[in-house]
Design an enzyme around this catalytic site. Structure first.
Site, PDB file in Angstrom:
ATOM      1  N   GLU A   1       0.627   6.966   7.122  1.00  0.00           N
ATOM      2  CA  GLU A   1       1.829   6.573   6.450  1.00  0.00           C
ATOM      3  C   GLU A   1       1.713   6.816   5.053  1.00  0.00           C
ATOM      4  O   GLU A   1       2.559   7.276   4.229  1.00  0.00           O
ATOM      5  CB  GLU A   1       2.151   4.880   6.406  1.00  0.00           C
ATOM      6  CG  GLU A   1       2.348   4.481   7.801  1.00  0.00           C
ATOM      7  CD  GLU A   1       2.619   3.003   7.893  1.00  0.00           C
ATOM      8  OE1 GLU A   1       3.284   2.404   6.903  1.00  0.00           O
ATOM      9  OE2 GLU A   1       2.115   2.201   8.946  1.00  0.00           O
TER      10      GLU A   1
ATOM     11  N   SER B   1       0.755  -1.117   0.003  1.00  0.00           N
ATOM     12  CA  SER B   1       0.111  -0.034   0.085  1.00  0.00           C
ATOM     13  C   SER B   1       0.938   1.304  -0.016  1.00  0.00           C
ATOM     14  O   SER B   1       0.369   2.335  -0.648  1.00  0.00           O
ATOM     15  CB  SER B   1      -1.016   0.057   1.052  1.00  0.00           C
ATOM     16  OG  SER B   1      -0.307   0.265   2.380  1.00  0.00           O
ATOM     17  N   ASN B   2       2.058   1.307   0.615  1.00  0.00           N
ATOM     18  CA  ASN B   2       2.932   2.454   0.580  1.00  0.00           C
ATOM     19  C   ASN B   2       3.744   2.831  -0.934  1.00  0.00           C
ATOM     20  O   ASN B   2       3.670   3.743  -1.108  1.00  0.00           O
ATOM     21  CB  ASN B   2       4.123   2.273   1.451  1.00  0.00           C
ATOM     22  CG  ASN B   2       3.625   2.596   2.711  1.00  0.00           C
ATOM     23  OD1 ASN B   2       3.242   3.855   3.150  1.00  0.00           O
ATOM     24  ND2 ASN B   2       3.303   1.894   3.776  1.00  0.00           N
TER      25      ASN B   2
ATOM     26  N   GLY C   1      20.782  -1.242  10.937  1.00  0.00           N
ATOM     27  CA  GLY C   1      20.177  -1.636  12.383  1.00  0.00           C
ATOM     28  C   GLY C   1      18.709  -1.961  12.051  1.00  0.00           C
ATOM     29  O   GLY C   1      18.299  -1.742  10.860  1.00  0.00           O
TER      30      GLY C   1
ATOM     31  N   HIS D   1       8.015   3.145   8.971  1.00  0.00           N
ATOM     32  CA  HIS D   1       7.784   2.350  10.408  1.00  0.00           C
ATOM     33  C   HIS D   1       6.755   2.682  10.979  1.00  0.00           C
ATOM     34  O   HIS D   1       6.640   3.938  11.061  1.00  0.00           O
ATOM     35  CB  HIS D   1       9.064   2.064  11.086  1.00  0.00           C
ATOM     36  CG  HIS D   1       8.973   1.105  12.269  1.00  0.00           C
ATOM     37  ND1 HIS D   1       8.990  -0.172  11.922  1.00  0.00           N
ATOM     38  CD2 HIS D   1       8.703   1.356  13.474  1.00  0.00           C
ATOM     39  CE1 HIS D   1       8.809  -0.765  13.106  1.00  0.00           C
ATOM     40  NE2 HIS D   1       8.559   0.033  14.300  1.00  0.00           N
TER      41      HIS D   1
ATOM     42  N   ASP E   1      19.727   2.307   8.160  1.00  0.00           N
ATOM     43  CA  ASP E   1      21.057   1.777   8.242  1.00  0.00           C
ATOM     44  C   ASP E   1      21.164   0.464   8.320  1.00  0.00           C
ATOM     45  O   ASP E   1      19.998  -0.154   8.109  1.00  0.00           O
ATOM     46  CB  ASP E   1      21.974   2.475   9.275  1.00  0.00           C
ATOM     47  CG  ASP E   1      21.117   2.401  10.504  1.00  0.00           C
ATOM     48  OD1 ASP E   1      20.316   1.711  10.911  1.00  0.00           O
ATOM     49  OD2 ASP E   1      21.381   3.147  11.580  1.00  0.00           O
TER      50      ASP E   1
ATOM     51  N   ASN F   1      13.184   4.482   5.007  1.00  0.00           N
ATOM     52  CA  ASN F   1      12.413   3.429   5.654  1.00  0.00           C
ATOM     53  C   ASN F   1      10.965   3.804   6.174  1.00  0.00           C
ATOM     54  O   ASN F   1      11.074   5.229   6.657  1.00  0.00           O
ATOM     55  CB  ASN F   1      13.157   2.653   6.407  1.00  0.00           C
ATOM     56  CG  ASN F   1      12.158   1.322   6.766  1.00  0.00           C
ATOM     57  OD1 ASN F   1      11.411   0.462   5.940  1.00  0.00           O
ATOM     58  ND2 ASN F   1      11.972   0.922   7.975  1.00  0.00           N
TER      59      ASN F   1
ATOM     60  N   MET G   1      11.038  -6.974   4.313  1.00  0.00           N
ATOM     61  CA  MET G   1      11.188  -7.553   5.707  1.00  0.00           C
ATOM     62  C   MET G   1      12.608  -8.170   6.064  1.00  0.00           C
ATOM     63  O   MET G   1      12.604  -9.452   6.559  1.00  0.00           O
ATOM     64  CB  MET G   1      10.184  -8.657   5.990  1.00  0.00           C
ATOM     65  CG  MET G   1       8.579  -8.166   5.875  1.00  0.00           C
ATOM     66  SD  MET G   1       8.405  -6.805   7.274  1.00  0.00           S
ATOM     67  CE  MET G   1       8.075  -8.003   8.557  1.00  0.00           C
TER      68      MET G   1
END
Ligand code: GRF
Length: 214
Positions: free
Chosen positions: A178, A17-18, A147, A113, A145, A111, A94
């Site tokens: 979002e 959807s994004n 992480g 979230h 990054d 990204n 993912m």
């Protein structure tokens, strides 16, 4: 002088959807970019199927049987370079990226979230927020990054958690934010001057106000 629109890729693993929100913003002329490539690590991802229906260049690149993450990322990098991609947008992708992959696109991987980071990183951020009992959560766009949902924050939206919220209701309300936040944050990154200052992305004109101490 005619400047070429920035070439974006979207990496996803699921619904997409994004991706759709970014695509809509590009089509409306709200985002000066071209969606050059969509990559999914899952061949059955609805987002990949949707991308093809929209006529976008779309590739399924699953984790190879041998070679692990390094081989997988080499294949993805080859596809990105082949499409002359300049910016990589993660949208429900993912998998964690390796430091060497991130270095190939310095400050050019973004990204989204579904929480107000640094609260509730990782999977099931909306469930984590409900279970913790916070009254406000939201969504965050950040530079990626190596992480887990770390990286300098570009922008955030706050979403209240209502007393009677189900997981699905909260998820949908965050998702609606979002879909506005991601294209708008991308537009700012592509069109404004900015730099990373510590943990945050500072846009030109955003004055740093020092907190007065007594
Ligand atoms: C979104 O909630 C996004 O914040 C998270 O994964 C979900 C992807 O949704 N990283 P979609 O595939 O874009 O619909």
């Amino acid at each position: 002088m005619v400047t070429e629109p920035c070439r974006l890729a979207v990496l996803l693993s699921g619904r997409g959807s994004n991706l759709l929100a970014i695509h809509t913003a590009v089509e409306r002329g709200d985002l000066p970019a071209r969606l050059s490539l969509v990559i999914s690590n899952r061949s059955d991802a609805p987002g990949l199927i949707r991308a093809r229906e929209l006529g976008l260049e779309a590739a399924s690149i699953p984790l190879p049987a041998v070679g692990g993450r390094a081989a997988h990322e080499r294949q993805i990098l080859a596809a990105l370079r082949n499409a002359s991609v300049e910016w990589v947008c993660l949208a429900g992708y993912m998998r964690l990226l390796s430091p060497s992959f991130v270095e190939c696109f310095p400050q050019r991987i973004v990204n989204i979230h579904p929480s107000l980071l640094p609260a509730f990183p990782g999977r099931d951020a909306q469930r984590q927020a409900l279970e913790y009992g916070v009254r406000f959560t939201g969504c965050t766009v950040h530079l990626a990054d190596a992480g887990l949902d770390s990286g300098s924050i570009v922008d955030q939206r706050v979403v209240p958690v209502l007393p009677a919220d189900t997981l699905d209701q909260l998820t949908q309300r965050i998702l609606a934010q979002e879909h506005e936040l991601y294209p708008s944050a991308l537009r700012r990154l592509l069109t404004e001057a900015w730099e990373v200052q510590g943990r945050r992305v500072m846009f030109a004109g955003e004055a740093r106000t020092d907190v007065a101490t007594t």
